[in-house]
Motif scaffolding. Structure first.
Motif, PDB file in Angstrom:
ATOM      1  N   SER A 166       0.824  -1.210   0.000  1.00  0.00           N
ATOM      2  CA  SER A 166       0.000   0.000   0.000  1.00  0.00           C
ATOM      3  C   SER A 166       0.859   1.262   0.000  1.00  0.00           C
ATOM      4  O   SER A 166       0.511   2.238  -0.652  1.00  0.00           O
ATOM      5  N   THR A 167       1.999   1.251   0.707  1.00  0.00           N
ATOM      6  CA  THR A 167       2.803   2.476   0.709  1.00  0.00           C
ATOM      7  C   THR A 167       3.455   2.713  -0.651  1.00  0.00           C
ATOM      8  O   THR A 167       3.603   3.851  -1.077  1.00  0.00           O
ATOM      9  N   ILE A 168       3.824   1.627  -1.337  1.00  0.00           N
ATOM     10  CA  ILE A 168       4.381   1.814  -2.682  1.00  0.00           C
ATOM     11  C   ILE A 168       3.325   2.447  -3.588  1.00  0.00           C
ATOM     12  O   ILE A 168       3.587   3.399  -4.327  1.00  0.00           O
ATOM     13  N   MET A 169       2.104   1.932  -3.473  1.00  0.00           N
ATOM     14  CA  MET A 169       1.042   2.492  -4.319  1.00  0.00           C
ATOM     15  C   MET A 169       0.761   3.936  -3.926  1.00  0.00           C
ATOM     16  O   MET A 169       0.529   4.796  -4.798  1.00  0.00           O
ATOM     17  N   LEU A 170       0.787   4.206  -2.623  1.00  0.00           N
ATOM     18  CA  LEU A 170       0.525   5.569  -2.168  1.00  0.00           C
ATOM     19  C   LEU A 170       1.615   6.521  -2.656  1.00  0.00           C
ATOM     20  O   LEU A 170       1.353   7.706  -2.885  1.00  0.00           O
ATOM     21  N   ASN A 171       2.837   6.025  -2.826  1.00  0.00           N
ATOM     22  CA  ASN A 171       3.903   6.847  -3.393  1.00  0.00           C
ATOM     23  C   ASN A 171       3.518   7.329  -4.787  1.00  0.00           C
ATOM     24  O   ASN A 171       3.651   8.501  -5.118  1.00  0.00           O
ATOM     25  N   THR A 172       3.051   6.372  -5.587  1.00  0.00           N
ATOM     26  CA  THR A 172       2.682   6.724  -6.956  1.00  0.00           C
ATOM     27  C   THR A 172       1.513   7.699  -6.958  1.00  0.00           C
ATOM     28  O   THR A 172       1.497   8.682  -7.706  1.00  0.00           O
ATOM     29  N   ILE A 173       0.545   7.420  -6.099  1.00  0.00           N
ATOM     30  CA  ILE A 173      -0.608   8.323  -6.036  1.00  0.00           C
ATOM     31  C   ILE A 173      -0.155   9.705  -5.582  1.00  0.00           C
ATOM     32  O   ILE A 173      -0.610  10.726  -6.108  1.00  0.00           O
ATOM     33  N   ALA A 174       0.786   9.749  -4.645  1.00  0.00           N
ATOM     34  CA  ALA A 174       1.267  11.041  -4.148  1.00  0.00           C
ATOM     35  C   ALA A 174       1.919  11.836  -5.271  1.00  0.00           C
ATOM     36  O   ALA A 174       1.766  13.061  -5.344  1.00  0.00           O
ATOM     37  N   THR A 175       2.631  11.127  -6.145  1.00  0.00           N
ATOM     38  CA  THR A 175       3.268  11.825  -7.266  1.00  0.00           C
ATOM     39  C   THR A 175       2.219  12.489  -8.148  1.00  0.00           C
ATOM     40  O   THR A 175       2.311  13.679  -8.477  1.00  0.00           O
ATOM     41  N   GLY A 176       1.175  11.710  -8.480  1.00  0.00           N
ATOM     42  CA  GLY A 176       0.120  12.256  -9.327  1.00  0.00           C
ATOM     43  C   GLY A 176      -0.650  13.362  -8.627  1.00  0.00           C
ATOM     44  O   GLY A 176      -0.876  14.452  -9.189  1.00  0.00           O
ATOM     45  N   LEU A 177      -1.009  13.096  -7.392  1.00  0.00           N
ATOM     46  CA  LEU A 177      -1.773  14.079  -6.632  1.00  0.00           C
ATOM     47  C   LEU A 177      -0.961  15.358  -6.463  1.00  0.00           C
ATOM     48  O   LEU A 177      -1.480  16.474  -6.623  1.00  0.00           O
ATOM     49  N   GLY A 178       0.339  15.179  -6.180  1.00  0.00           N
ATOM     50  CA  GLY A 178       1.211  16.332  -5.974  1.00  0.00           C
ATOM     51  C   GLY A 178       1.291  17.184  -7.235  1.00  0.00           C
ATOM     52  O   GLY A 178       1.194  18.414  -7.180  1.00  0.00           O
ATOM     53  N   ALA A 179       1.432  16.518  -8.403  1.00  0.00           N
ATOM     54  CA  ALA A 179       1.532  17.256  -9.661  1.00  0.00           C
ATOM     55  C   ALA A 179       0.262  18.060  -9.906  1.00  0.00           C
ATOM     56  O   ALA A 179       0.300  19.228 -10.292  1.00  0.00           O
TER      57      ALA A 179
END
Lengths: 391, 493
Positions: A166-179
């Motif tokens: 879940s944290t790996i996936m949240l990393n990816t989501i954070a990248t998109g959300l952050g952008a």
């Protein structure tokens, strides 16, 4: 009132807590000189391997390494090393807290980036008296980091989802959300193609400290934050009842359950704290020099933190050395270009150090376990009656 | 298959075991839990190597270093807990790890299916190779496990507690299958501690006690009672003339306690009992009949329905922590997994389970109290900074007993408090339990050691398949009578 002639004895081999994985992440202690010997040997070994690579590629190993050390000794570079190490340290401590409880928070990277972005946006949007402004920014960072990690914690406690996934996936989501958030909040940065959040006003900036005499630049003021986190980590884990429960859960979950620890609650709280610490990673940089979160905000600290937590065995002092070492290698590799050596040699060295440290800890641990059991049985047999060969 | 001789020196789980199994027989091995049955079977199956002794099959000495060697020699094992992948079909599960190849590459499912159907028909196993494992019941899964080892060419089958997971009619089906296998020349080693089942199905019985073989008997000429006697040892406990300290004050009252496993099988069914202050209530029962579940339900570790009242307060909805704070001490069955932090020093282990109060750990207090326990309970250790892992089992247990007795508990749950403990430590632990009882402690005692149960308890209840089936007066019961009651062999004491 016994039935047999000889009482059964089960061999007392520590089977549960004493796994390779547990030793790897330092939930099992190494004592005294041994704790020092292992990393020193590992660094020595890494130095040898690197030298070998340098020789093979036709460079003088001693000169290259000396050049790095010499460069690092310059006041200006030392400031750079400490500044980078502050972020590394915070990141590694966030990872370490999870490790101490058997949680592998790979998501520090996403947590700190999202936290820094939100904190920068809030900090740029308001103007408050100085200490309050800084406190608000840091608070936002902690809360955002904690919330982002908390998602993984709740998923694990409620649905049994592995926090690694879940944290790996949240990393990816954070990248998109952050952008996406950045484009909605950003203003163009003058004189470049970069965009960033509205710069934080003077009241939200933390002045630097002239720690190194003779340096033209200053150490981030929030370097002290890293020191405080280290002290807090030590107090929390070793002195408080909560920390004891946390360590018990890491050492043996069944024992923790039997002792009354609510493991699910513990998972969520530990992830929240780990994420909160992760939220701090970007703060020294943000409040000390960038004042704005832009496209150029440094990524990747979260993953470096994992390696440093391993080197430092999740111990606040050990991690401090690990962070400084890593930062030294990162900063001083710049000089290698002048020596006509590829700076990537440093990446090799960092990799070898992590591997060698892991192996060295394992060897030292095996030695220590055997030595301790021998010592106990020796001291007991010295006191007349012994209790059997079990220990 | 001719004879197996094995010797183990010293204090390990097995010593000097002699076992000979004749071809084409169902040979049962019975013994209490912890008697060494599983270790013996692991050796036979190549999972562990004997320190001494040898194994002979058909007169030829063999030596296994991995289960693969044992399989090659025709020995197959069916574990108590199934090792099947739910999301694969029976066929895929059976061939997993020894897939038939066609032209070196492709899987030859057709050949496998044919072979499985052949085996299934030959031994009357009635297994359909093309259903998913998750769709079939427990009894059929077990037959799949048996088929799996037969598929690999096993001629000797080891079944570890095969009936533990089955309901009665499935047990009967299994026994029919076993007889079918034996008729086809397969040899079966059947491990169990359900004596009635053993007597029903076995052609020969070997009894193991405390790590060694104590008898080989013919099931036709032995009763369950005699078998129980052999299993637990026949020495009577030294008669204890002691004052009853039982008071009228109820310490713990449990009623209607019921716990279901996944799939609806009841692990505990309507269990009810009362323990008074100063009373030791012993729970007798063959292991796996609900004792562990009972303890965990009272501790609040596993959820169960029913009502639990501690000293007049309803604690049914309380967490484990709150129950501990209310004065329940807990000596867990598996001290290394549940009772200790092996890689932490003794004084930190003193805190485990007694970690309530303010924010900060009372380091000084914990260290001082650990010193007290070490002195008072005679824990043999060079100091309190030694890791718990460095201590012997008996000393670890004394530390746990001392810890759980501290802070004046209202109720002590003692699960196998002296298992794996040497004689001296055993006596010391018993003395401490008696003293605490005299001081008004209520004790729930779970044990597999019948002498311990009879010697310590003020009243005894027998747990069988999750239900309390008998009340026994420890003052006039022998271990044999108790053993019979435990195994459901009929005649109650």
């Amino acid at each position: 009132m016994t039935t047999g002639t000889q009482a059964p004895q089960t061999p007392q081999v520590p089977q549960h807590a004493d796994t390779f994985a547990n030793r790897l992440v330092g939930r099992i202690r190494l004592n005294g000189m041994m704790a020092l010997a292992a990393p020193l040997l590992a660094i020595l070994f890494a130095g040898l391997v690197t030298s070998l690579v340098l020789i093979i590629t036709g460079h003088p190993p001693i000169d290259s390494l000396l050049a790095m050390v010499e460069f690092a000794g310059m006041p200006r570079t030392m400031v750079g090393i400490i500044n980078l190490a502050s972020a590394y340290y915070l990141s590694a401590m966030a990872v370490a807290l999870g490790f101490r409880m058997n949680l592998f928070n790979i998501g520090v990277d996403g947590q700190y980036r999202l936290a820094a972005l939100c904190a920068a946006a809030v900090g740029g949007a308001v103007t408050l008296p100085k200490p309050l402004h800084i406190a608000l920014i840091i608070l936002v960072a902690v809360l955002v980091g904690a919330a982002w990690a908390g998602i993984a914690g709740v998923l694990k406690a409620r649905r049994g989802v592995s926090e690694v996934i879940s944290t790996i996936m949240l990393n990816t989501i954070a990248t998109g959300l952050g952008a996406w958030l950045l484009t909605s909040w950003a203003v163009p940065v003058a004189g470049s193609n970069n965009i960033g959040t509205k710069p934080i006003g003077e009241s939200g900036q933390v002045p630097g400290i002239s720690l190194i005499p003779g340096a033209p630049n200053q150490v981030f003021g929030l370097f002290l934050l890293a020191v405080l986190v280290g002290i807090g980590f030590h107090l929390l884990l070793n002195k408080t009842r909560f920390g004891f429960d946390l360590r018990s859960t890491g050492l043996s979950e069944p024992a923790a359950v039997a002792s009354g620890v609510n493991v699910k609650k513990m998972i969520v709280i530990a992830m929240l704290i780990s994420g909160g610490m992760a939220g701090l990673v970007g703060m020294p940089q943000l409040l000390g020099s960038s004042y704005s979160y832009g496209l150029d905000f440094p990524p990747g600290f979260g993953f470096t933190g994992i390696a440093i937590a391993l080197i430092g065995r999740n111990n606040p002092i050990g991690v401090a050395f690990g962070a400084l070492l890593w930062s030294f290698l990162d900063v001083s590799q710049n000089i290698l270009n002048f020596e006509k050596v590829s700076p990537e040699i440093v990446t090799i060295m960092q990799g070898v150090i992590v591997l060698a440290v892991v192996i060295a800890y394992e060897l030292v641990h095996r030695y220590r376990i055997v030595a301790e059991q021998r010592r106990v049985s020796r001291e007991l047999s010295a006191s007349a009656r012994t209790e059997g060969a079990a220990a | 298959m001719d004879g197996i001789t094995k010797r183990f020196p010293g204090v390990v789980a097995n010593r000097d075991i002699h076992l000979s199994v004749s071809k084409g027989q169902i040979h049962a091995i019975v013994g209490e839990n912890g008697a060494g049955k599983s270790t013996l079977m692991k050796i036979l199956y190549g999972m562990q190597r004997p320190d001494e002794g040898e194994i002979r099959i058909d007169g030829t000495p063999v030596s296994f270093s991995t289960p693969g060697d044992a399989i090659a020699a025709g020995i197959g094992m069916v574990h108590q807990h199934f090792m099947l992948a739910d999301n694969l079909t029976v066929l895929e599960n059976v061939v997993l790890g020894s897939e038939p190849r066609r032209a070196g590459l492709a899987l030859d499912f057709a050949a496998a299916r044919k072979k499985i159907k052949g085996i299934s028909a030959a031994y009357g196993l009635d297994v359909d190779p093309d259903v998913l494992v998750e769709e079939i019941g427990v009894g059929q899964r077990q037959r799949v496990e048996i088929l799996k080892v037969l598929y690999r060419g096993a001629r000797i089958l080891i079944l570890d507690e095969p009936t533990a997971v089955l309901v009665p009619h499935e047990v009967d089906e299994l026994f029919e299958n076993l007889h079918g296998l034996v008729r086809e020349g397969i040899t079966i080693i059947f491990i169990s501690h359900h004596l009635d089942e053993v007597l029903k199905v076995a052609d020969a019985i070997t009894v193991i006690r405390r790590g060694t073989t104590v008898a080989s008997v013919d099931p036709a000429s032995v009763t369950a009672r005699q078998l129980a006697e052999l299993m637990v040892g026949s020495e009577l406990p030294s008669p204890e003339t002691r004052e009853s300290t039982v008071t009228d004050v109820v310490a713990l009252e449990v009623s209607g306690l019921t716990m279901a496993a996944e799939g609806g099988r009841l692990l505990l069914e309507d269990v009810a009992f009362t323990i008074h202050k100063g009373e030791v209530l012993g729970i007798a029962g063959v292991e796996g009949n609900g004792q562990a579940e009972l303890v965990e339900a009272v501790m609040g570790i596993r959820a169960a329905t029913g009502a639990i009242t501690l000293a007049g307060t309803d604690i049914t909805a309380w967490s484990t922590l709150r129950r501990r704070e209310a004065g329940i001490g807990y000596i867990p069955e598996d001290r290394q997994r549940h009772g200790l932090l092996l890689e932490a020093p003794l004084w930190e282990n003193r805190i485990l389970g007694h970690n309530s109060g303010g924010i900060w750990i009372d380091r000084k207090g914990a260290r001082a109290d650990t010193e007290r326990i070490v002195a008072q309970y005679d824990v043999r250790t060079p100091g309190i900074d030694v890791d718990a892992a460095a201590l012997s089992g008996g000393n670890q247990q004394k530390l746990i007993v001392g810890r759980e007795m501290s802070g004046d508990p209202v109720l002590l749950i003692a699960a196998h408090p002296t298992r794996g403990v040497d004689v001296g430590a055993q006596a010391a632990i018993w003395d401490h339990l008696r003293d605490a009882r005299a001081a008004g402690l209520a004790v729930l005692l779970i044990s597999a050691d019948l002498d311990e149960l009879i010697g310590l308890s003020d009243s005894l209840k027998v747990l069988l398949r999750g239900r309390i089936v008998a009340d026994v007066d420890p003052a006039n019961v022998t271990p044999e009578q108790l053993g019979s009651a435990m195994t459901g062999a009929g005649e109650e004491a």
